[in-house]
Write a protein that holds these residues in place. Structure first.
Motif, PDB file in Angstrom:
ATOM      1  N   LEU A  22       0.823  -1.208   0.000  1.00  0.00           N
ATOM      2  CA  LEU A  22       0.000   0.000   0.000  1.00  0.00           C
ATOM      3  C   LEU A  22       0.860   1.262   0.000  1.00  0.00           C
ATOM      4  N   GLY A  26       0.959   3.417  -3.367  1.00  0.00           N
ATOM      5  CA  GLY A  26      -0.048   4.413  -3.030  1.00  0.00           C
ATOM      6  C   GLY A  26       0.104   5.719  -3.787  1.00  0.00           C
ATOM      7  N   PRO A  27      -0.951   6.522  -3.839  1.00  0.00           N
ATOM      8  CA  PRO A  27      -2.276   6.208  -3.283  1.00  0.00           C
ATOM      9  C   PRO A  27      -3.013   5.170  -4.139  1.00  0.00           C
TER      10      PRO A  27
END
Length: 331
Positions: A22, A26-27
Motif C-alpha cells: 500500500l 499508493g495512493p
C-alpha cells in the motif's frame, strides 16, 4: 515460498507485506486484480485503502466457499473469478491500475491436513491447489527415479535428491506412498536429524513436489507476462515471493522489462534495447521487524514492485529469467 516459513502463522487472514504494498503503490485507486485471492486479505486491504474495485482470482475452489461468508458486504466492488493468475488478463475488460500476486501455498492450505501440503500432520499426499489433475502421490508413484531426483534438486534445492529419489522408488515397490506421513518417514531416513532451529528434513522435498504438481514456475512466468499486458500506463505490479527460486525469476523479469538486465560481454554484439515496459526499484522490500514479530510467516518474504510504462507489451525472453530446468543427469 518455503513451506515452513509460510506455514508458521495459524491465522490465514494475515496478508504478508500488505502495508508495504500500500505504501509503495499508493495512493491506491481504480481497479486492481488480486491474482492469489486466498482468504481475501490483500483484496480487503486494497478496497479499504481506496481501490474502487478488486477482481479476486484463485484456482482453489475452497476459497470461494470461505469468501461467501463476507464478500457480499463489498457488493459490486469485489468480483471473484475461479481461474489461474496466468490468465489474469482474460478476466478483465479494461486496463488495470494494479496487480498483486502472493506466490506459493497459503497458511490456509497448509493448515488443512486433507490437502496434503504440509509435513506437520498426516493426510493424503495430494498438494493440488485446484483440487484436480495430477497429485503428488501420482508423481511419487509414477515418475522415474532420475526425474524424481531432478524435481527435488531443481525445485527444492535438495542436495540429497538422488538418495531420496532412490529411497522413494524402493519404498513404492513395497507399498504405495499415499500419505504425507509415509513420505516424511522416507525422507527422514535419508537425512540426518536436524539441529535445533533448522528446517524439517522434508521441507525441500515437499516444496519441490508442490511446485511440480501445480506448475508454479510456468504459472509465475505466464502471470508476469499477463500482468504486463493487462496493466495501464502507470499501473502497479506487486509480487510477494517466499523462496529464492521464485524471487530470482521475479527479479530478473523486472530487470529485463525495465532495461536493467546485466550487460553483455564486450566480445558479443551489442543488442538493441527495447523501450522499458516497467520502472522497477533495484532492491526487494523485506518485512519490517514489527511485521515479523506479528506474523512469523513473513520472515522469508520479499516484495518486488514495478510500475508499467506506456511501451506496448511484448514477448519475454524466458531464457533470461533464471527458471529452474528439469535437465536430468546434470548434477
Amino acid at each position: 515460498m518455503a513451506a515452513a516459513a509460510k506455514g508458521q502463522s495459524r491465522d490465514p487472514h494475515i496478508p504478508v507485506l500488505l502495508d508495504a504494498i500500500l505504501e509503495a503503490c499508493g495512493p491506491i485507486s481504480g481497479h486492481w486484480l488480486d491474482g492469489t485471492f486466498g482468504a481475501g486479505g490483500y483484496a480487503r486491504g486494497l478496497l479499504s485503502a481506496g481501490a474502487e474495485r478488486v477482481t479476486g482470482v484463485d484456482r482453489d475452489p475452497a476459497v470461494f466457499e470461505m469468501a461467501a461468508e463476507w464478500a457480499d458486504e463489498y457488493g459490486q466492488r469485489l468480483v471473484l473469478v475461479k481461474g489461474t493468475f496466468s490468465d489474469l488478463d482474460q478476466y478483465v475488460d479494461a486496463p488495470l491500475d494494479g496487480v498483486v500476486l502472493d506466490l506459493g501455498v497459503s497458511s490456509m492450505q497448509l493448515d488443512q491436513a486433507k490437502r496434503g501440503f504440509s509435513f506437520m500432520g498426516n493426510g493424503p499426499l495430494d498438494m493440488r491447489m485446484s483440487q484436480s489433475g495430477t497429485s503428488a502421490s501420482d508423481i511419487v508413484a509414477e515418475a522415474e527415479e532420475e526425474l524424481l531426483a531432478d524435481i527435488l534438486y531443481h525445485y527444492g534445492e535438495e542436495r540429497a535428491s538422488r538418495r531420496i529419489a532412490r529411497a522413494i522408488v524402493a519404498a513404492r515397490k513395497e507399498a504405495p506412498i499415499t500419505t504425507t506421513a509415509a513420505l516424511v518417514a522416507i525422507v527422514e531416513r535419508c537425512l540426518p536429524r536436524p539441529k535445533p532451529g533448522h528446517s524439517h528434513p522434508a521441507t525441500r522435498t515437499f516444496q519441490a513436489l508442490r511446485i511440480a504438481v501445480n506448475d508454479e514456475f510456468g504459472q509465475l512466468v505466464e502471470g508476469l507476462e499477463a500482468a504486463e499486458r493487462a496493466l495501464k500506463p502507470g499501473g502497479w505490479l506487486a509480487v510477494v515471493s517466499f523462496h529464492s527460486l521464485e524471487d530470482r525469476v521475479v527479479k530478473r523479469f523486472f530487470q529485463e522489462r525495465s532495461g536493467k538486465s546485466p550487460g553483455n560481454s564486450r566480445y558479443q554484439p551489442e543488442l538493441r534495447a527495447d523501450a522499458p515496459r516497467f520502472q522497477a526499484r533495484n532492491k526487494a522490500i523485506p518485512p519490517s521487524a514489527d511485521e515479523i514479530a506479528q506474523n512469523s510467516r513473513s520472515r522469508s518474504a520479499n516484495l518486488r514492485v514495478g510500475r508499467r510504462t506506456d511501451a506496448p507489451a511484448g514477448a519475454v525472453d524466458r531464457a533470461k529469467l533464471g527458471l529452474p530446468k528439469l535437465t536430468m543427469g546434470e548434477r
